[in-house]
Design an enzyme around this catalytic site. Structure first.
Site, PDB file in Angstrom:
ATOM      1  N   CYS A 176      17.041  38.735  88.500  1.00  0.00           N
ATOM      2  CA  CYS A 176      17.561  37.499  88.427  1.00  0.00           C
ATOM      3  C   CYS A 176      16.812  36.660  87.480  1.00  0.00           C
ATOM      4  O   CYS A 176      16.370  37.406  86.521  1.00  0.00           O
ATOM      5  CB  CYS A 176      17.158  36.632  89.919  1.00  0.00           C
ATOM      6  N   GLN A 177      16.739  35.391  87.271  1.00  0.00           N
ATOM      7  CA  GLN A 177      16.150  34.785  86.299  1.00  0.00           C
ATOM      8  C   GLN A 177      14.492  34.868  86.193  1.00  0.00           C
ATOM      9  O   GLN A 177      13.974  35.233  85.084  1.00  0.00           O
ATOM     10  CB  GLN A 177      16.301  33.143  86.257  1.00  0.00           C
TER      11      GLN A 177
END
Length: 168
Positions: free
Chosen positions: A65-66
């Protein structure tokens, strides 16, 4: 097995093995903006409906994810569904890029975090300007600021939950 893998270690593994499946759990807009080559896109919100499919994956799964927070949630869901070979990319795409990793870039969009900052800032600024004519409007700014504090303390975001209604 460690639950996280560093970006540097993951790049080394990807260079020598082909039994690793990268699963990016960010939103469609984030994935389109840029993702690690050969990664699969399964948004966190859709993971529940796809988790049974993961039981048939023989490869080692690394969730991306980020920053790592959503990948932790995804790992919990997949582990609960019985998948044992799951790791999280430590620091997510942010750390991947910071350590020299490359991504496939697509149409550039604003990140969810940036959209939330814009929305929260616009609410505060508008209510402060409105309070020049209507002093009670300053309560909106106070409420918005209090909401940001609660969001930080609880690691939740009411504005972020509205992402389908935000423009970018």
């Amino acid at each position: 097995m460690d639950t996280t893998v560093s970006a540097v270690e993951l790049r080394a593994r990807l260079a020598e093995r082909d039994d690793i499946r990268l699963v990016d759990v960010r939103t469609a807009a984030e994935f389109e903006t840029g993702h690690i080559p050969a990664s699969y896109h399964v948004p966190l919100d859709a993971l529940r409906e796809h988790r049974d499919e993961f039981r048939h994956v023989d490869a080692h799964v690394v969730l991306v994810c980020q920053s790592g927070n959503r990948a932790v949630q995804a790992a919990e869901r997949l582990t609960d569904a019985g998948l044992a070979n799951v790791q999280i990319l430590d620091g997510g795409i942010t750390r991947w890029l910071a350590t020299g990793g490359t991504i496939n870039r697509g149409r550039q969009r604003w990140s969810l975090e940036r959209q939330v900052r814009l929305t929260a800032g616009a609410i505060v600024l508008t209510s402060i300007l409105a309070s020049l004519a209507l002093p009670a409007a300053s309560a909106i700014a106070g409420g918005s600021c209090a909401g940001r504090v609660v969001a930080a303390l609880t690691d939740t975001c009411a504005i972020g939950n509205l992402r389908s209604r935000l423009p970018h």
